[in-house]
Write a protein that holds these residues in place. Structure first.
Motif, PDB file in Angstrom:
ATOM      1  N   PRO A 269      11.533   6.747 -24.642  1.00  0.00           N
ATOM      2  CA  PRO A 269      10.762   7.855 -24.070  1.00  0.00           C
ATOM      3  C   PRO A 269      10.179   7.441 -22.724  1.00  0.00           C
ATOM      4  N   TYR A 270      10.056   8.399 -21.834  1.00  0.00           N
ATOM      5  CA  TYR A 270       9.433   8.104 -20.548  1.00  0.00           C
ATOM      6  C   TYR A 270       8.720   9.345 -20.043  1.00  0.00           C
ATOM      7  N   ARG A 271       7.772   9.117 -19.177  1.00  0.00           N
ATOM      8  CA  ARG A 271       7.048  10.216 -18.552  1.00  0.00           C
ATOM      9  C   ARG A 271       7.260  10.108 -17.056  1.00  0.00           C
ATOM     10  N   GLU A 272       7.949  11.081 -16.508  1.00  0.00           N
ATOM     11  CA  GLU A 272       8.336  11.008 -15.109  1.00  0.00           C
ATOM     12  C   GLU A 272       7.119  11.054 -14.192  1.00  0.00           C
ATOM     13  N   ASN A 273       7.137  10.202 -13.204  1.00  0.00           N
ATOM     14  CA  ASN A 273       6.074  10.155 -12.221  1.00  0.00           C
ATOM     15  C   ASN A 273       6.308  11.229 -11.162  1.00  0.00           C
ATOM     16  N   THR A 274       5.439  12.231 -11.121  1.00  0.00           N
ATOM     17  CA  THR A 274       5.587  13.316 -10.162  1.00  0.00           C
ATOM     18  C   THR A 274       4.612  13.192  -8.999  1.00  0.00           C
ATOM     19  N   LEU A 275       3.843  12.123  -8.966  1.00  0.00           N
ATOM     20  CA  LEU A 275       2.833  11.940  -7.933  1.00  0.00           C
ATOM     21  C   LEU A 275       3.324  11.019  -6.835  1.00  0.00           C
ATOM     22  N   SER A 276       2.811  11.247  -5.644  1.00  0.00           N
ATOM     23  CA  SER A 276       3.082  10.310  -4.552  1.00  0.00           C
ATOM     24  C   SER A 276       2.295   9.032  -4.795  1.00  0.00           C
ATOM     25  N   THR A 277       2.656   7.968  -4.086  1.00  0.00           N
ATOM     26  CA  THR A 277       1.935   6.708  -4.238  1.00  0.00           C
ATOM     27  C   THR A 277       0.465   6.883  -3.912  1.00  0.00           C
ATOM     28  N   GLU A 278       0.147   7.628  -2.861  1.00  0.00           N
ATOM     29  CA  GLU A 278      -1.245   7.842  -2.472  1.00  0.00           C
ATOM     30  C   GLU A 278      -2.009   8.578  -3.575  1.00  0.00           C
ATOM     31  N   GLN A 279      -1.371   9.577  -4.188  1.00  0.00           N
ATOM     32  CA  GLN A 279      -2.024  10.304  -5.281  1.00  0.00           C
ATOM     33  C   GLN A 279      -2.275   9.396  -6.474  1.00  0.00           C
ATOM     34  N   GLN A 280      -1.315   8.535  -6.778  1.00  0.00           N
ATOM     35  CA  GLN A 280      -1.506   7.596  -7.877  1.00  0.00           C
ATOM     36  C   GLN A 280      -2.697   6.683  -7.607  1.00  0.00           C
ATOM     37  N   ILE A 281      -2.786   6.185  -6.375  1.00  0.00           N
ATOM     38  CA  ILE A 281      -3.872   5.270  -6.020  1.00  0.00           C
ATOM     39  C   ILE A 281      -5.223   5.967  -6.162  1.00  0.00           C
ATOM     40  N   VAL A 282      -5.322   7.192  -5.631  1.00  0.00           N
ATOM     41  CA  VAL A 282      -6.581   7.922  -5.692  1.00  0.00           C
ATOM     42  C   VAL A 282      -6.995   8.175  -7.131  1.00  0.00           C
ATOM     43  N   GLN A 283      -6.045   8.573  -7.967  1.00  0.00           N
ATOM     44  CA  GLN A 283      -6.402   8.873  -9.350  1.00  0.00           C
ATOM     45  C   GLN A 283      -6.742   7.617 -10.140  1.00  0.00           C
ATOM     46  N   ALA A 343      -6.089   2.930   3.212  1.00  0.00           N
ATOM     47  CA  ALA A 343      -5.271   3.983   3.806  1.00  0.00           C
ATOM     48  C   ALA A 343      -5.128   5.183   2.871  1.00  0.00           C
ATOM     49  N   ALA A 344      -5.011   4.925   1.576  1.00  0.00           N
ATOM     50  CA  ALA A 344      -4.840   6.016   0.614  1.00  0.00           C
ATOM     51  C   ALA A 344      -6.130   6.803   0.421  1.00  0.00           C
ATOM     52  N   LEU A 345      -7.271   6.134   0.519  1.00  0.00           N
ATOM     53  CA  LEU A 345      -8.548   6.798   0.255  1.00  0.00           C
ATOM     54  C   LEU A 345      -9.072   7.566   1.459  1.00  0.00           C
ATOM     55  N   VAL A 346      -8.677   7.175   2.673  1.00  0.00           N
ATOM     56  CA  VAL A 346      -9.119   7.899   3.864  1.00  0.00           C
ATOM     57  C   VAL A 346      -8.605   9.341   3.795  1.00  0.00           C
ATOM     58  N   GLY A 347      -9.515  10.278   3.883  1.00  0.00           N
ATOM     59  CA  GLY A 347      -9.129  11.685   3.820  1.00  0.00           C
ATOM     60  C   GLY A 347      -8.980  12.219   2.418  1.00  0.00           C
ATOM     61  N   SER A 348      -9.190  11.387   1.410  1.00  0.00           N
ATOM     62  CA  SER A 348      -9.092  11.844   0.022  1.00  0.00           C
ATOM     63  C   SER A 348     -10.453  12.338  -0.456  1.00  0.00           C
ATOM     64  N   ASP A 349     -10.528  12.712  -1.723  1.00  0.00           N
ATOM     65  CA  ASP A 349     -11.781  13.184  -2.300  1.00  0.00           C
ATOM     66  C   ASP A 349     -12.755  12.050  -2.585  1.00  0.00           C
ATOM     67  N   VAL A 350     -12.326  10.824  -2.439  1.00  0.00           N
ATOM     68  CA  VAL A 350     -13.190   9.671  -2.711  1.00  0.00           C
ATOM     69  C   VAL A 350     -13.891   9.263  -1.421  1.00  0.00           C
ATOM     70  N   ARG A 351     -15.189   9.125  -1.496  1.00  0.00           N
ATOM     71  CA  ARG A 351     -15.996   8.805  -0.314  1.00  0.00           C
ATOM     72  C   ARG A 351     -16.007   7.301  -0.061  1.00  0.00           C
ATOM     73  N   LEU A 352     -15.748   6.914   1.179  1.00  0.00           N
ATOM     74  CA  LEU A 352     -15.786   5.517   1.581  1.00  0.00           C
ATOM     75  C   LEU A 352     -17.062   5.226   2.360  1.00  0.00           C
ATOM     76  N   SER A 353     -17.492   3.969   2.327  1.00  0.00           N
ATOM     77  CA  SER A 353     -18.617   3.535   3.141  1.00  0.00           C
ATOM     78  C   SER A 353     -18.217   3.589   4.617  1.00  0.00           C
ATOM     79  N   LEU A 354     -19.196   3.463   5.500  1.00  0.00           N
ATOM     80  CA  LEU A 354     -18.919   3.569   6.921  1.00  0.00           C
ATOM     81  C   LEU A 354     -17.925   2.516   7.398  1.00  0.00           C
ATOM     82  N   ASP A 355     -18.027   1.310   6.825  1.00  0.00           N
ATOM     83  CA  ASP A 355     -17.099   0.248   7.239  1.00  0.00           C
ATOM     84  C   ASP A 355     -15.811   0.246   6.419  1.00  0.00           C
TER      85      ASP A 355
END
Length: 423
Positions: A269-283, A343-355
């Motif tokens: 059995p397998y579950r196909e990955n439908t997400l981009s790499t960036e989406q996987q990282i964010v989640q 790179a994946a978190l910039v512009g995502s729903d996850v807030r980064l510190s200033l640096d």
């Protein structure tokens, strides 16, 4: 981890039920001759070496010639890069007896693989061509060639290196020079061996094959002897062949048919990955943030029980360094380094510190005193611009990343041992 222990117990039970003994099984533990003691046992060192090579080259399709009782097949089943794992042996009865070990375990259904995976067993000769295996990425011949009669050994390179032409071929065989370390021993290590080569003999054979079929070859040893015996080499010698791609390199257009007989096949059995790499990282980051904050909530609740001071801040801002997040295996599987994480978190729903070296989120306390339920729901965890994705995370499928498979077990009881490094 507990999940890993359960899987090992299940594998042992499955192996015991599937095959009491294989008729053509060969001696795999040279320690029975006395002399040097290997830890781990030599056969496990050979299998682990092959597994390490699989991790290095990441083949999708691998064929193991001379698979016998299927121990290497079982050893390689967890490798995530593999989509097709095939064992071939000349003894059909042996293959029939090990049907059970290729089947999916219960854990394979609980945690499906992220891509298709099939394990197959075929009866066939290493000297005979079968067109189904021309596109395989890797071929292994572990302790096989010393069992081959001269005509079969002579024909083997034309099939493996000429017809199949995989990117990588791994061949291991006993080192005859090492036999002097086995006391009261003469002859070959197994009654079925046709020969045992010195390092020079093996290297001459391998270099001739490599030259004839446009491969490079390197030599390695497995099973180091006692101190002072380095001049004898290791107990097992190994050649790693890598295909040289040249303008003239073309796979044979000759069709040989499909003479190998399929004995057993298991589709996992397998579950196909439908997400981009960036989406996987964010989640993954969202998942671990939730776990970390729940741990902090739990610790605060324990502290509140011992503290009579009711003046508790309604909201607290938490900063989680990116290098701490990168310690979690689930995130490391989809994100190679901190730079990729940034790179994946910039512009995502996850807030980064200033640096951009940490994730910043707020932990809000819900002051509903009428709720007597003692669970983590008394806090709502939010991230700036998240659109509420952290709110009520227990009911939000996206936070648990159900769109693709988690292969690490035990996440429901995540230890978070690295938390003390920064809290």
């Amino acid at each position: 981890m507990e999940g890993t222990d359960d899987k090992e117990e299940e594998e042992e039970a499955q192996e015991s039920a599937s095959s009491e003994s294989a008729a053509s099984a060969t001696v795999e533990d040279e320690e029975e001759f006395g002399g040097p003691v290997f830890s781990p046992p030599l056969y496990r060192q050979r299998y682990q070496t092959v597994a390490d090579l699989v991790k290095k080259y990441k083949p999708k399709r691998l064929l193991d010639f001379g698979c016998a009782e299927g121990k290497l097949i079982k050893f390689l089943k967890p490798e995530e890069s593999l989509e097709q794992l095939t064992g071939v042996d000349i003894e059909g009865e042996v293959l029939e007896s090990i049907r059970g070990i290729i089947k999916p375990l219960l854990s394979d259904y609980i945690q499906p693989r992220p891509r298709p995976f099939t394990v197959s067993l075929y009866r066939g000769s290493i000297a005979e061509c079968d067109d189904r295996f021309k596109d395989y990425d890797m071929v292994t011949c572990v302790e096989v060639i010393e069992h081959l009669d001269p005509p079969v050994l002579d024909a083997m390179p034309s099939n493996v290196f000429g017809h199949m032409r995989p990117s990588v071929v791994v061949v291991t065989t006993p080192n005859e020079e090492f036999n002097i370390l086995f006391p009261n021993f003469s002859g070959f290590r197994n009654a079925d061996h046709r020969f045992e080569w010195t390092r020079q003999e093996f290297q001459e054979w391998a270099q001739d094959v490599a030259c004839q079929f446009s491969y490079s070859v390197t030599f390695h040893g497995i099973g180091t002897g006692p101190e002072g015996t380095g001049h004898l080499g290791c107990c097992t010698q190994m050649a790693i062949f890598e295909r040289l791609d040249t303008p003239q390199d073309q796979k044979s257009a000759v069709l040989w048919g499909t003479p190998y007989e399929l004995i057993a096949e298991a589709v996992f059995p397998y579950r196909e990955n439908t997400l981009s790499t960036e989406q996987q990282i964010v989640q993954e980051v969202q998942y671990y943030i939730r776990q970390i904050l729940q741990r902090r909530v739990h610790n605060e609740e324990e502290d509140d029980d011992d503290d009579d001071d009711d003046d508790v801040a309604a909201s607290e801002e938490v900063s989680i360094p990116l290098d701490i997040l990168m310690k979690f295996q689930g995130l490391k599987r989809v994100c190679p380094d901190v730079q990729s994480l940034q790179a994946a978190l910039v512009g995502s729903d996850v807030r980064l510190s200033l640096d951009k070296t940490a994730v910043v989120c707020s932990m809000d306390r819900d002051d509903d005193d009428d709720d007597d339920d003692d669970d983590d729901g008394c806090y709502s965890v939010t991230s700036e611009g998240s659109g509420g994705k952290f709110d009520d995370a227990e009911d939000d499928d996206t936070l648990h990343n159900f769109d693709y498979c988690r292969t690490d077990t035990g996440r429901s009881a995540l230890p978070l041992i690295c938390e003390e490094d920064w809290v």
